[in-house]
Motif scaffolding. Structure first.
Motif, PDB file in Angstrom:
ATOM      1  N   GLY A   1       0.795  -1.216   0.000  1.00 56.64           N
ATOM      2  CA  GLY A   1       0.000   0.000   0.000  1.00 56.64           C
ATOM      3  C   GLY A   1       0.825   1.263   0.000  1.00 56.64           C
ATOM      4  O   GLY A   1       1.936   1.319  -0.530  1.00 56.64           O
ATOM      5  N   VAL A   2       0.272   2.294   0.622  1.00 59.68           N
ATOM      6  CA  VAL A   2       0.900   3.608   0.600  1.00 59.68           C
ATOM      7  C   VAL A   2       0.983   4.170   2.016  1.00 59.68           C
ATOM      8  O   VAL A   2       0.286   3.731   2.925  1.00 59.68           O
TER       9      VAL A   2
ATOM     10  N   ALA B   1      -0.343  10.081  -1.171  1.00 58.56           N
ATOM     11  CA  ALA B   1       0.091   8.705  -0.974  1.00 58.56           C
ATOM     12  C   ALA B   1       1.498   8.507  -1.502  1.00 58.56           C
ATOM     13  O   ALA B   1       1.795   8.838  -2.648  1.00 58.56           O
ATOM     14  N   LEU B   2       2.366   7.970  -0.665  1.00 60.99           N
ATOM     15  CA  LEU B   2       3.710   7.586  -1.075  1.00 60.99           C
ATOM     16  C   LEU B   2       3.816   6.073  -1.056  1.00 60.99           C
ATOM     17  O   LEU B   2       3.448   5.438  -0.059  1.00 60.99           O
ATOM     18  N   PRO B   3       4.284   5.455  -2.131  1.00 58.94           N
ATOM     19  CA  PRO B   3       4.345   3.987  -2.178  1.00 58.94           C
ATOM     20  C   PRO B   3       5.299   3.420  -1.141  1.00 58.94           C
ATOM     21  O   PRO B   3       6.400   3.938  -0.935  1.00 58.94           O
TER      22      PRO B   3
ATOM     23  N   ASP C   1       7.285   6.177 -12.581  1.00 58.97           N
ATOM     24  CA  ASP C   1       8.083   7.338 -12.200  1.00 58.97           C
ATOM     25  C   ASP C   1       7.722   7.887 -10.825  1.00 58.97           C
ATOM     26  O   ASP C   1       8.444   8.725 -10.271  1.00 58.97           O
ATOM     27  N   LYS C   2       6.599   7.420 -10.237  1.00 56.94           N
ATOM     28  CA  LYS C   2       6.220   7.834  -8.888  1.00 56.94           C
ATOM     29  C   LYS C   2       6.556   6.784  -7.836  1.00 56.94           C
ATOM     30  O   LYS C   2       6.291   6.977  -6.655  1.00 56.94           O
ATOM     31  N   GLY C   3       7.121   5.651  -8.279  1.00 54.93           N
ATOM     32  CA  GLY C   3       7.537   4.623  -7.337  1.00 54.93           C
ATOM     33  C   GLY C   3       6.535   3.525  -7.092  1.00 54.93           C
ATOM     34  O   GLY C   3       6.724   2.702  -6.192  1.00 54.93           O
TER      35      GLY C   3
ATOM     36  N   GLY D   1      -3.558  -3.876  -4.970  1.00 51.79           N
ATOM     37  CA  GLY D   1      -3.952  -2.776  -4.100  1.00 51.79           C
ATOM     38  C   GLY D   1      -3.260  -1.471  -4.440  1.00 51.79           C
ATOM     39  O   GLY D   1      -2.766  -1.260  -5.555  1.00 51.79           O
ATOM     40  N   ASP D   2      -3.185  -0.583  -3.458  1.00 53.64           N
ATOM     41  CA  ASP D   2      -2.710   0.782  -3.694  1.00 53.64           C
ATOM     42  C   ASP D   2      -1.264   0.860  -4.157  1.00 53.64           C
ATOM     43  O   ASP D   2      -0.860   1.854  -4.766  1.00 53.64           O
TER      44      ASP D   2
END
Length: 567
Positions: free
Chosen positions: A344-345, A474-476, A489-491, A524-525
């Motif tokens: 998730g994040v 949200a950060l992975p 590119d956002k991880g 999931g996220d």
């Protein structure tokens, strides 16, 4: 001294006798009080509150002698905002007023609209009542049974983190200051290092007092299944125990896969912090994230899955040619034939140093439902425009004098579900400040004020604030992965046709949830392109299992015989 029983307040007229008859079954645990009309009901409620009696539930008949039922409910809720609300109607009233009931629920004016039972043992009616009482008891009242006792002076950030962790696991806990009789009895058995008291002290019947325990230690000692053997090999390892990971555990274990699940925090993931999820299929009155996670982990455990809370995976070694993948934990390695990444994040940090100094002292990343009770009668701020922020604001409004939602966008329409926007707009305690951000904070021993910047004018102004809840994007959560797994590119983890073509095999992309590593899937996220919703995460967790089966079947000749968990 034993606290007084909480009350259920019935307000009726035409169905007065039937209402009192139905609620008599709760008389052992609650004071069941009745009033005929708004005026007598207000007098009754004020009398109960003056006696320090908590009001768990209002059950108000739609037709009242001196005011409409919804107006009556609004007035009662204004003086007891944590009480749950049920509108009762006669069978002839529903057809005419159906839209009124629907709008009242969508605006958050009532939790449920129920028909007054016409016969004996209307268990559907009482199931709804019991669920609402359970939700009130967990989120609004002090626990009756204390599985955990926390001893700490006010303003201890570590104690706040522990309370939040226990709340997310559904473990009833209560805090005591060191000078109270309960705390003094607990501290009698504590041997202080260097004879200097250090807090918090956490005590349970299973463990006795623990001085300044780490969250990981609490997870192992309070919520731990039988540990697995050092050399045990699993068919499936799931990293992350939010909705996606729990769904994968349920479907994997129920279909005979030896399944293990690890989460770095509480079972339930970010969704487990939600005070009330109202748009999840099958729960018309909503369900808290904690309850949903609690039911899911019980379900997964029943099928034989092993779930471990506060046990982070620190690294991984991926296998090649159908071998065993290895997860690196702090105390051991775990091997599995297939992996599902469901981590998730995490909430993005605000990046304001002075605010970080108050984390756990009035500043909270996430909904921190355990902190809501401490906001009684105070002004609080929620930063964020997603559903989690909206749910947090609605929950906090039951306690706080005012709740301000601060977002950088002009409004909430682009990021929040419509049902939540309507409920927020109808709630007089909640306001929205668009095109703004928090740039500073301060206080003596805890948060007392924040500075907001209006991004349209550049003006800054200070606002009193006893609680700041940060639910920012949200950060992975995939810093434990190696470069073998391709990310966007956002991880976020790339899957299926989004995987770079150089990683396709014979011109074919991986399975829809497959990653660049054979036998490793994402759900999931954490997955690139996911919807960031509980329902879609659960669906992806379940959908990954057929791909796991297909992969295991493809490698079966190349590995030792599969250990299959009992179905």
């Amino acid at each position: 001294m034993k606290p007084p029983k909480p009350a259920i307040v019935l307000v009726g007229d035409q169905s007065a006798e039937q209402m009192q008859h139905e609620f008599n079954r709760y008389a052992d645990d609650y004071r069941v009080e009745f009033a005929r009309g708004l005026g007598p009901a207000m007098a009754l409620v004020q009398s109960l509150l003056a006696q320090h009696v908590e009001i768990a539930l209002f059950a108000v008949e739609f037709s009242q002698p001196d005011a409409p039922g919804l107006i009556t409910m609004d007035c009662l809720h204004a003086v007891s905002s944590t009480s749950r609300r049920v509108m009762l109607y006669g069978w002839g009233e529903f057809k005419v007023n159906r839209e009124t009931f629907r709008e009242a629920q969508s605006e958050g004016r009532i939790e449920a609209a129920l028909a007054v039972p016409r016969g004996e043992r209307d268990e559907e009616f009482h199931t709804a009542i019991t669920e609402l009482l359970s939700d009130w008891a967990w989120s609004s009242s002090k626990p009756v049974i204390e599985a955990v006792q926390i001893v700490s002076p006010p303003g201890n950030a570590a104690a706040g983190r522990i309370r939040d962790f226990l709340d997310r696991l559904g473990i009833p806990a209560r805090s005591y200051e060191p000078e109270t009789p309960v705390a003094e009895q607990i501290l009698e058995d504590v041997e202080w290092p260097d004879r200097v008291p250090t807090y918090p002290v956490v005590s349970t019947q299973l463990t006795g007092p623990m001085v300044q325990p780490e969250i990981a230690e609490l997870g192992r000692r309070l919520y731990a299944m039988d540990d697995f053997d050092e050399g045990e090999i699993f068919d499936l390892a799931v990293v992350g125990a939010g909705p996606a990971g729990l769904a994968a555990a349920v479907y994997g274990a129920s279909e005979g896969l030896a399944t293990v699940v690890f989460d770095s925090e509480a079972i339930g993931g970010q969704a487990g912090t939600s005070s009330m999820i109202r748009n999840y299929l099958g729960f018309p009155r909503g369900i808290s994230g904690m309850r949903l996670a609690q039911r899911a982990r019980t379900q997964a455990s029943r099928f034989g899955a092993k779930l471990y809370s506060a046990r982070p995976v620190e690294g991984v070694e991926f296998a090649t040619d159908g071998g065993l993948h290895t997860l690196r934990l702090a105390d051991r390695d775990v091997q599995a034939r297939a992996l599902i990444i469901a981590t998730g994040v995490a909430y993005r940090r605000l990046g304001v140093e002075r605010i970080e100094d108050f984390v756990g002292l009035g500043v909270h990343y996430g909904a921190a439902t355990s902190a809501a009770r401490e906001c009684q009668g105070k002004d609080v701020i929620v930063v964020g425009g997603g559903n989690s922020a909206g749910q947090a604001a609605v929950h906090l409004s039951r306690f706080a004098r005012s709740v301000k939602i601060v977002v950088r966008r002009p409004d909430l329409s682009e990021t929040m579900s419509d049902y939540l926007i309507r409920e927020i707009e109808a709630n007089p305690r909640i306001g929205v400040k668009g095109c703004a951000e928090i740039v500073d904070a301060g206080g003596s021993n805890k948060l007392e004020w924040v500075t907001l910047r209006d991004n349209e004018t550049g003006a800054e102004f200070q606002k009193s604030c006893a609680g700041l809840f940060l639910l920012l994007g949200a950060l992975p959560s995939c810093d434990w992965l190696t470069d073998d797994v391709a990310l966007d590119d956002k991880g976020f983890v790339l899957t299926g046709r989004d995987v770079p073509m150089e990683s396709w095999v014979d011109g074919c992309p991986p399975e829809p949830l497959g990653t660049t590593v054979p036998g490793v899937f994402a759900a999931g996220d954490i997955r690139s392109g996911s919807m960031k919703r509980v329902a879609s995460a659960s669906g992806e967790g379940a959908a990954a299992i057929p791909s796991v089966h297909a992969y295991l079947a493809s490698i079966a000749p190349r590995v030792e015989p599969m250990d299959v968990a009992p179905a």
